[in-house]
Design a protein around this motif. Structure first.
Motif, PDB file in Angstrom:
ATOM      1  N   MET A   1       0.847  -1.190   0.000  1.00 18.94           N
ATOM      2  CA  MET A   1       0.000   0.000   0.000  1.00 18.94           C
ATOM      3  C   MET A   1       0.887   1.247   0.000  1.00 18.94           C
ATOM      4  O   MET A   1       1.812   1.346   0.793  1.00 18.94           O
ATOM      5  CB  MET A   1      -0.891   0.000   1.259  1.00 18.94           C
ATOM      6  N   ASN A   2       0.598   2.203  -0.896  1.00 16.83           N
ATOM      7  CA  ASN A   2       1.400   3.420  -0.880  1.00 16.83           C
ATOM      8  C   ASN A   2       0.948   4.323   0.259  1.00 16.83           C
ATOM      9  O   ASN A   2      -0.149   4.180   0.812  1.00 16.83           O
ATOM     10  CB  ASN A   2       1.368   4.137  -2.242  1.00 16.83           C
ATOM     11  N   LEU A  47       2.915  -6.720   9.093  1.00 17.92           N
ATOM     12  CA  LEU A  47       4.247  -6.178   8.836  1.00 17.92           C
ATOM     13  C   LEU A  47       5.336  -6.893   9.636  1.00 17.92           C
ATOM     14  O   LEU A  47       6.503  -6.493   9.593  1.00 17.92           O
ATOM     15  CB  LEU A  47       4.270  -4.682   9.171  1.00 17.92           C
ATOM     16  N   GLY A  48       4.966  -7.934  10.360  1.00 17.61           N
ATOM     17  CA  GLY A  48       5.951  -8.725  11.080  1.00 17.61           C
ATOM     18  C   GLY A  48       6.349  -8.162  12.430  1.00 17.61           C
ATOM     19  O   GLY A  48       7.370  -8.569  13.000  1.00 17.61           O
ATOM     20  N   MET A  49       5.560  -7.253  12.962  1.00 15.14           N
ATOM     21  CA  MET A  49       5.864  -6.708  14.280  1.00 15.14           C
ATOM     22  C   MET A  49       5.564  -7.748  15.355  1.00 15.14           C
ATOM     23  O   MET A  49       4.719  -8.635  15.178  1.00 15.14           O
ATOM     24  CB  MET A  49       5.037  -5.448  14.523  1.00 15.14           C
ATOM     25  N   MET A 150       3.744   3.896   9.913  1.00 10.01           N
ATOM     26  CA  MET A 150       3.404   2.589   9.347  1.00 10.01           C
ATOM     27  C   MET A 150       4.113   2.361   8.018  1.00 10.01           C
ATOM     28  O   MET A 150       4.568   1.245   7.725  1.00 10.01           O
ATOM     29  CB  MET A 150       1.893   2.466   9.191  1.00 10.01           C
ATOM     30  N   HIS A 151       4.225   3.402   7.208  1.00  8.66           N
ATOM     31  CA  HIS A 151       4.923   3.260   5.928  1.00  8.66           C
ATOM     32  C   HIS A 151       6.411   2.997   6.155  1.00  8.66           C
ATOM     33  O   HIS A 151       7.028   2.208   5.418  1.00  8.66           O
ATOM     34  CB  HIS A 151       4.735   4.515   5.083  1.00  8.66           C
ATOM     35  N   ALA A 152       6.996   3.632   7.167  1.00  7.78           N
ATOM     36  CA  ALA A 152       8.409   3.388   7.482  1.00  7.78           C
ATOM     37  C   ALA A 152       8.627   1.923   7.854  1.00  7.78           C
ATOM     38  O   ALA A 152       9.614   1.300   7.433  1.00  7.78           O
ATOM     39  CB  ALA A 152       8.851   4.297   8.626  1.00  7.78           C
ATOM     40  N   LEU A 153       7.699   1.362   8.624  1.00  6.35           N
ATOM     41  CA  LEU A 153       7.806  -0.065   8.977  1.00  6.35           C
ATOM     42  C   LEU A 153       7.678  -0.936   7.727  1.00  6.35           C
ATOM     43  O   LEU A 153       8.366  -1.958   7.595  1.00  6.35           O
ATOM     44  CB  LEU A 153       6.721  -0.428   9.990  1.00  6.35           C
ATOM     45  N   GLN A 154       6.820  -0.524   6.811  1.00  7.75           N
ATOM     46  CA  GLN A 154       6.666  -1.255   5.550  1.00  7.75           C
ATOM     47  C   GLN A 154       7.971  -1.224   4.741  1.00  7.75           C
ATOM     48  O   GLN A 154       8.372  -2.238   4.160  1.00  7.75           O
ATOM     49  CB  GLN A 154       5.521  -0.627   4.749  1.00  7.75           C
TER      50      GLN A 154
END
Length: 413
Positions: A1-2, A47-49, A150-154
């Protein structure tokens, strides 16, 4: 997701804070905050957290394990789930490509964002900008922060070659009501060494200084009497309160101050001739200035009581939060250094600004977790004219990634 789709998806959940429920001690104060937290918990899992914990207060925490074989400090990032209560309508976000001039938000209702009123728009000509339809807030305060984190974690999940130590994230409710989520947050069990909030400000801005903040509640106790026989008996508490206010330093009020100038804010006055209650906010950027202001109010109350009689003036002074700068002095200033380097790596000029207000990081810092603030890129918070340039949102997320990367690099060195 962007990142843009992610942000707009979050804005579709109405998380308007509720003052009524907040006053009743309910947390989260609105059901949408829990709905958003539940969505984020699912996304964090995807995201694997690890160590994902969603509490019944809607405080959500999670950990990204280290992918290096040497010890590093644990960095953390915070955002708040709620949006302010100035508008309660559902958000209908839209993306416009800004070519200059005014932006029509809603042609049917003739709602226009005028460049003459918001001249900073000129700096975003040629960019995509996310705006409202003029009937609600955008919710970039603070869903832009959530999307950036969230995007940084992605990015980290998709690029395992980026070395990082343990990373913790937290999303908290009801920031818009006196930082309630941060006040309820358990810093000790969280286990981070330092952190950053993302909350407010255009691209490049950075906050590592805000108020030392306190409250004063002053009771003026008079003596009521019938006016036909009031001479020598009536002691009007309303007039006592007004005389007290008149003795405050002239010009040291919010409407006369700016930058790092402190103030006394007379916020509420209610009562009758027998009893009147005055509520005030006290603000100062320096420890000494704040202490002097609180001491002045105590001395003024004592002097007035001596003048008007024992028990006539009762003052209660309390601290609300400290200046974040108090937690970032000397050797503890490294979170600022890391952020400066992260900004520089993204060709962003850091513009440190003193925040004339409170934010979650002030409470978290006071609890022992140093926590300055990174920009989200948004403008005009708490307004139907709130807007978010998409390159600024992307830049905020990139800074988060580089803060994480630099933290591991510093440990390796």
């Amino acid at each position: 997701m962007n990142i843009v789709d992610r942000f707009i998806n979050y804005t579709r959940i109405n998380t308007t804070t509720s003052r009524e429920n907040g006053a009743a001690g309910i947390m989260p104060s609105s059901p949408g905050q829990m709905e958003l937290a539940q969505l984020l918990a699912k996304e964090l899992e995807a995201l694997g957290m690890e160590e994902i914990v969603l509490r019944d207060t809607a405080i959500l925490t999670a950990t990204l394990p280290s992918n290096v074989d040497y010890p590093t400090q644990t960095v953390s990032f915070f955002a708040h789930l709620d949006t302010s209560m100035e508008q309660t309508n559902d958000t209908n976000a839209q993306v416009v490509h800004y070519e200059g001039g005014d932006i029509t938000l809603n042609s049917a209702l003739d709602i226009v964002m005028k460049q003459s009123e918001f001249p900073e728009l000129k700096g975003y000509q040629g960019q995509d900008i996310i705006v409202t339809d003029g009937t609600s807030l955008l919710g970039a305060d603070d869903k832009a922060a959530i999307a950036a984190i969230m995007h940084a974690l992605q990015v980290l999940q998709a690029n395992p070659e980026i070395k990082h130590g343990p990373v913790k994230v937290a999303f908290v409710p009801d920031e818009e009501q006196g930082l309630r989520g941060a006040k309820a947050f358990d810093v000790d069990s969280f286990g981070a060494d330092f952190g950053y909030t993302l909350d407010c400000c255009g691209i490049g801005e950075f906050v590592h200084e805000n108020w030392n903040a306190g409250d004063a509640v002053i009771n003026f106790i008079g003596q009521s009497a019938h006016p036909m026989s009031a001479k020598g008996k009536l002691k009007n508490s309303l007039l006592m309160a007004h005389k007290f206010i008149a003795m405050l330093p002239g010009g040291e009020a919010p409407e006369y101050t700016e930058g790092c100038e402190g103030y006394y804010w007379v916020k509420e006055l209610a009562g009758n001739s027998a009893k009147t209650v005055l509520k005030m906010d006290i603000r100062d950027f320096t420890k000494q200035g704040y202490a002097s202001r609180m001491a002045f109010l105590q001395q003024l109350a004592d002097n007035c009581e001596a003048l008007w009689g024992e028990g006539s003036v009762q003052i209660n002074l309390s601290d609300r939060y400290e200046n974040v700068a108090n937690s970032l002095e000397g050797e503890a200033s490294f979170p600022i250094d890391i952020a400066k380097e992260a900004y520089a790596r993204n060709n962003i000029e850091m513009k440190a600004i003193p925040m004339r207000g409170g934010y979650d990081g002030a409470v978290l810092s006071q609890k022992g977790l140093p926590c300055p603030n990174i920009f989200t890129g948004a403008h005009n918070f708490h307004s139907i004219y709130e807007y978010l340039p998409t390159p600024s949102l992307e830049a905020a997320s990139a800074v988060v990634v580089d803060v994480i990367r630099i933290t591991a690099e510093r440990a390796a060195r």
